[in-house]
Design a protein around this motif. Structure first.
Motif, PDB file in Angstrom:
ATOM      1  N   UNK A  44     -20.353  38.811 -81.610  1.00  0.00           N
ATOM      2  CA  UNK A  44     -20.630  37.047 -81.824  1.00  0.00           C
ATOM      3  C   UNK A  44     -19.610  36.077 -82.277  1.00  0.00           C
ATOM      4  N   UNK A  45     -18.857  34.803 -82.040  1.00  0.00           N
ATOM      5  CA  UNK A  45     -18.124  34.680 -83.029  1.00  0.00           C
ATOM      6  C   UNK A  45     -19.145  32.236 -82.310  1.00  0.00           C
ATOM      7  N   UNK A  46     -19.085  32.068 -83.382  1.00  0.00           N
ATOM      8  CA  UNK A  46     -19.105  30.101 -82.964  1.00  0.00           C
ATOM      9  C   UNK A  46     -18.072  29.715 -83.380  1.00  0.00           C
ATOM     10  N   UNK A  47     -17.903  28.754 -82.018  1.00  0.00           N
ATOM     11  CA  UNK A  47     -16.366  28.536 -82.060  1.00  0.00           C
ATOM     12  C   UNK A  47     -17.199  26.749 -81.688  1.00  0.00           C
ATOM     13  N   UNK A  48     -16.064  25.830 -82.490  1.00  0.00           N
ATOM     14  CA  UNK A  48     -16.629  24.217 -82.943  1.00  0.00           C
ATOM     15  C   UNK A  48     -15.391  23.636 -82.823  1.00  0.00           C
ATOM     16  N   UNK A  49     -14.665  23.270 -82.030  1.00  0.00           N
ATOM     17  CA  UNK A  49     -13.774  22.467 -81.358  1.00  0.00           C
ATOM     18  C   UNK A  49     -13.815  20.419 -82.004  1.00  0.00           C
TER      19      UNK A  49
END
Length: 160
Positions: free
Chosen positions: A133-138
């Motif tokens: 599971x990854x944390x994605x920041x845009x």
């Protein structure tokens, strides 16, 4: 007395369901792939790079897609941006993304504009290990540098 017993059984059932959701990963798989931040609707897609190697004619006209990195667990991450009010595609943004395994910090990469079907999509390649599971920041910069929208969410990656 009967009421307390039923309430106790209900608590145990709720706890068991929550535990099952979290431990099996179903909680993470229920995440959707569209998000909204500061009036921008964001759609995110993941394409295993191996698929791009297998179908070069589909992606051949796109300069970004031609630079497919070799190696396992590489994904082509695509982001489509829409103005929430008008529904129009956002074509003139500067987009950056950081994808990090939970508890760690991944690299910050620019997302390059890529024409797909006559519209602009922003994309780059990221290495992501399946079953994580990854944390994605845009970060989305439009117009002036002070106008920045940010979205953060979690994404589970499944085996290719």
């Amino acid at each position: 007395m009967r009421y307390k017993k039923t309430l106790s059984q209900l608590r145990v059932l709720v706890f068991a369901c929550l535990f099952a959701l979290v431990s099996t990963g179903a909680w993470a798989s229920a995440l959707n792939r569209s998000y909204t931040a500061d009036g921008i609707t964001i759609y995110v897609g993941l394409v295993p790079a191996a698929r791009m190697w297998a179908h070069p004619k589909i992606y051949g006209g796109n300069e970004v897609a031609l630079k497919v990195p070799k190696g396992p667990n590489m994904y082509h991450v695509l982001v489509a941006l829409y103005d929430r009010e008008s529904g129009r595609r956002i074509k003139n943004a500067k987009v950056e993304m950081r994808i990090s395994p939970l508890g760690l910090v991944g690299p910050l990469k620019p997302l390059h504009p890529m024409a797909i079907g006559g519209d602009v999509t922003y994309c780059n390649y990221f290495k992501m290990t399946p079953d994580n599971i990854y944390r994605v920041r845009i970060s989305i910069h439009r117009g002036t540098p002070t106008r920045t929208a940010e979205a953060e969410f979690t994404q589970r990656v499944y085996p290719q």
